[in-house]
Design a protein around this motif. Structure first.
Motif, mmCIF file in Angstrom:
data_model
loop_
_atom_site.group_PDB
_atom_site.id
_atom_site.type_symbol
_atom_site.label_atom_id
_atom_site.label_comp_id
_atom_site.label_asym_id
_atom_site.label_seq_id
_atom_site.Cartn_x
_atom_site.Cartn_y
_atom_site.Cartn_z
ATOM 1 N N THR A 15 -28.506 -16.586 42.078
ATOM 2 C CA THR A 15 -28.367 -18.039 43.307
ATOM 3 C C THR A 15 -27.731 -18.901 42.083
ATOM 4 O O THR A 15 -26.559 -19.976 42.494
ATOM 5 C CB THR A 15 -29.236 -18.375 43.270
ATOM 6 O OG1 THR A 15 -30.306 -17.270 44.299
ATOM 7 C CG2 THR A 15 -29.488 -19.566 44.227
ATOM 8 N N SER A 59 -33.655 -17.866 46.669
ATOM 9 C CA SER A 59 -32.875 -16.325 47.217
ATOM 10 C C SER A 59 -34.255 -16.154 47.630
ATOM 11 O O SER A 59 -35.194 -16.636 47.266
ATOM 12 C CB SER A 59 -32.946 -15.362 45.743
ATOM 13 O OG SER A 59 -34.080 -16.464 44.490
ATOM 14 N N VAL A 90 -29.709 -16.014 49.409
ATOM 15 C CA VAL A 90 -28.816 -14.846 48.668
ATOM 16 C C VAL A 90 -29.982 -13.685 48.301
ATOM 17 O O VAL A 90 -31.401 -14.022 48.245
ATOM 18 C CB VAL A 90 -29.011 -15.672 47.222
ATOM 19 C CG1 VAL A 90 -27.925 -14.034 46.502
ATOM 20 C CG2 VAL A 90 -27.603 -16.253 47.225
ATOM 21 N N THR A 163 -22.559 -10.298 45.466
ATOM 22 C CA THR A 163 -21.758 -11.370 45.874
ATOM 23 C C THR A 163 -20.348 -11.148 46.449
ATOM 24 O O THR A 163 -19.380 -10.685 45.574
ATOM 25 C CB THR A 163 -21.757 -12.558 45.167
ATOM 26 O OG1 THR A 163 -23.219 -12.472 44.595
ATOM 27 C CG2 THR A 163 -22.050 -13.721 45.562
#
Length: 191
Positions: A15, A59, A90, A163
């Motif tokens: 994150t 996260s 996240v 990601t």
């Protein structure tokens, strides 16, 4: 302080990496931005008058976001609500090949802001990474089992990035547009 701080809480660091990349992308778009850990003194000394928009990221672990981000959003809800804002969550659920899991990641992000009484302009669920090389043996074993059930990488000799950096760039575009729309005189070019 800066025009668009990107506040974050992180556990394994992904994150933070996303927040730093988002701040860099915003800077490339002409907006003064920087990533700020909500546990740092800088997060407690925010000059909200200078802030034109804001992003907050956290996260997910064990089905919830960090307590530090919950406390930060509660303490600053009015300031967050008063300007264009974004929340990015996240998690590995966002990387799942299963549509239901990805929808669950989005629902968890939306539930977080709803519970906080905050209505950000953008709520985004981003995939994280499997940081196998940073985990202790027990965590690595446990995460590998979860990853296997979810159809994700199980090679524990390396980390696996999930990601979607293009999605992060789109969020930067959206936030930059919010800032520029909020003060059109700033972007006018004299003819």
């Amino acid at each position: 302080m800066c025009e668009l701080p990107v506040f974050y809480a992180t556990t394994e660091g992904q994150t933070r990496r996303i927040a730093e990349r988002l701040a860099a992308l915003l800077h490339e778009r002409g907006i003064d931005s920087r990533a700020i850990d909500v546990r740092s003194p800088d997060a407690r000394d925010v000059d909200w008058v200078a802030v034109r928009a804001v992003a907050v990221g956290a996260s997910v672990h064990g089905g919830r976001h960090q307590q530090a981000i919950e406390a930060f959003v509660r303490a600053n809800r009015d300031a967050l609500q008063a300007r264009p804002s974004a929340f990015f969550s996240v998690s590995m659920r966002a990387a799942s090949p299963c549509l239901g899991e990805r929808q669950g990641a989005r629902q968890l992000a939306q539930s977080f802001v709803n519970a906080a009484g905050w209505q950000p302009s953008h709520v985004v669920a981003l995939a994280g990474r499997l940081a196998y090389t940073a985990y202790g043996w027990l965590t690595r074993w446990f995460i590998r089992r979860i990853a296997k059930r979810g159809g994700l990488a199980t090679d524990t000799s390396q980390d696996h990035e999930y990601t979607d950096w293009a999605q992060v760039a789109r969020l930067a575009d959206d936030l930059a547009a919010s800032v520029h729309l909020a003060s059109p005189s700033r972007d006018r070019v004299a003819s």
